[in-house]
Design a protein around this motif. Structure first.
Motif, PDB file in Angstrom:
ATOM      1  N   ASN A   5      23.508  -5.102   1.772  1.00  0.00           N
ATOM      2  CA  ASN A   5      24.829  -4.665   2.209  1.00  0.00           C
ATOM      3  C   ASN A   5      24.863  -4.498   3.721  1.00  0.00           C
ATOM      4  N   MET A 190      30.784 -11.346   1.416  1.00  0.00           N
ATOM      5  CA  MET A 190      31.566 -10.190   0.988  1.00  0.00           C
ATOM      6  C   MET A 190      32.994 -10.378   1.501  1.00  0.00           C
ATOM      7  N   CYS A 230      29.256  -1.315   2.091  1.00  0.00           N
ATOM      8  CA  CYS A 230      27.989  -0.590   1.931  1.00  0.00           C
ATOM      9  C   CYS A 230      27.415  -0.726   0.524  1.00  0.00           C
ATOM     10  N   ARG A 231      28.255  -1.121  -0.433  1.00  0.00           N
ATOM     11  CA  ARG A 231      27.738  -1.448  -1.772  1.00  0.00           C
ATOM     12  C   ARG A 231      27.271  -2.898  -1.844  1.00  0.00           C
ATOM     13  N   GLY A 232      27.761  -3.720  -0.942  1.00  0.00           N
ATOM     14  CA  GLY A 232      27.435  -5.140  -0.976  1.00  0.00           C
ATOM     15  C   GLY A 232      28.285  -5.917  -1.960  1.00  0.00           C
ATOM     16  N   ASP A 233      29.485  -5.428  -2.264  1.00  0.00           N
ATOM     17  CA  ASP A 233      30.358  -6.088  -3.230  1.00  0.00           C
ATOM     18  C   ASP A 233      30.755  -7.484  -2.748  1.00  0.00           C
TER      19      ASP A 233
END
Length: 263
Positions: A5, A190, A230-233
């Motif tokens: 992330n 992302m 920050c989640r890396g979605d």
């Protein structure tokens, strides 16, 4: 294992950082505990100067994304040469115009071409020019990141801005293909899908006062977008775009990952 992330990034280029979403995200990324270097890029030198004065970890580079492909390639090569540790590129440049499709005699081809170039074809070119560097760095085990910003209008078009909606839909489709094609490279894609957000994007349309009553405040948007980064979605819908994404897009990426045999 958590997905790579934005907190793993050491040097982030934000293209379209002189106002609105790009500026807000550039500052939010700068404030991460990992203390990355943030390269802010955009057309307005005075805005870049304002940003670079705020921190020695913010550096500015002037760029106009409507330049021809050769100039965009030179820009990408120059950035990589100056910052060989560049590991993330965020694409935030955008323009939006109202078009009345039932009045073809009033079609403004210059505005159309500017919108298409800024919102889509320049992003395609710059992704192409930065990818060799990002893939090479990723091959060493260090994750790298491509972060395009699309729109809720890429999911459900706004009929009043048909070409903007179409350009963002094209970019959204490209993002999905990038996720699938780059899944074995350690280049992390992302995509951020904003709702209507406080910005200068709509000022020339003369409806800022009306929109200001319904848009998402910029700081609220930046906080939500950063949570997804920050989640890396792979897909980061924000605000009311979440319900639109869940209704029309959820599961599409997984379907694509199944390959041609599933169709």
């Amino acid at each position: 294992m958590s997905r790579p992330n934005i907190r793993d990034a050491k040097c982030v280029l934000v293209i379209g950082a002189t106002a609105g979403i790009g500026r807000a995200l550039a500052l939010a990324i700068h404030d991460l505990p990992s203390k990355p270097t943030v390269i802010v890029a955009g057309r307005r030198q005075e805005r870049l100067d304002e940003l670079t004065k705020t921190s020695d970890r913010i550096v500015g580079i002037r760029v106009d994304v409507t330049m021809d492909r050769a100039a965009l390639k030179d820009f990408a090569e120059s950035v990589v040469s100056q910052y060989p540790n560049l590991d993330a590129v965020l694409f935030s440049s955008g323009v939006q115009h109202v078009f009345k499709l039932d009045q073809p005699e009033h079609m403004n081809w210059n505005l159309f071409e500017s919108e298409l170039t800024t919102n889509y074809t320049s992003v395609v070119a710059l992704i192409n020019f930065f990818l060799p560097h990002l893939m090479e760095l990723a091959s060493t085990g260090h994750p790298t990141f491509l972060i395009p910003i699309t729109s809720s209008l890429s999911v459900v078009p706004g009929q009043w801005v048909p070409y903007y909606s179409a350009s963002k839909a094209a970019l959204h489709s490209l993002c999905l293909s990038l996720v699938v094609q780059l899944k074995n490279t350690n280049v992390i894609v992302m995509e951020i899908l904003p709702p209507l957000v406080e910005s200068e994007l709509h000022d020339h349309q003369g409806n800022r006062e009306r929109l200001s009553k319904i848009w998402m405040p910029l700081d609220e948007f930046a906080k939500a977008a950063m949570e997804g980064l920050c989640r890396g979605d792979a897909e980061i819908p924000v605000g009311y775009c979440v319900s639109k994404w869940e209704r029309h897009e959820k599961g599409k990426l997984e379907e694509m990952c199944k390959g041609p045999s599933s169709r």
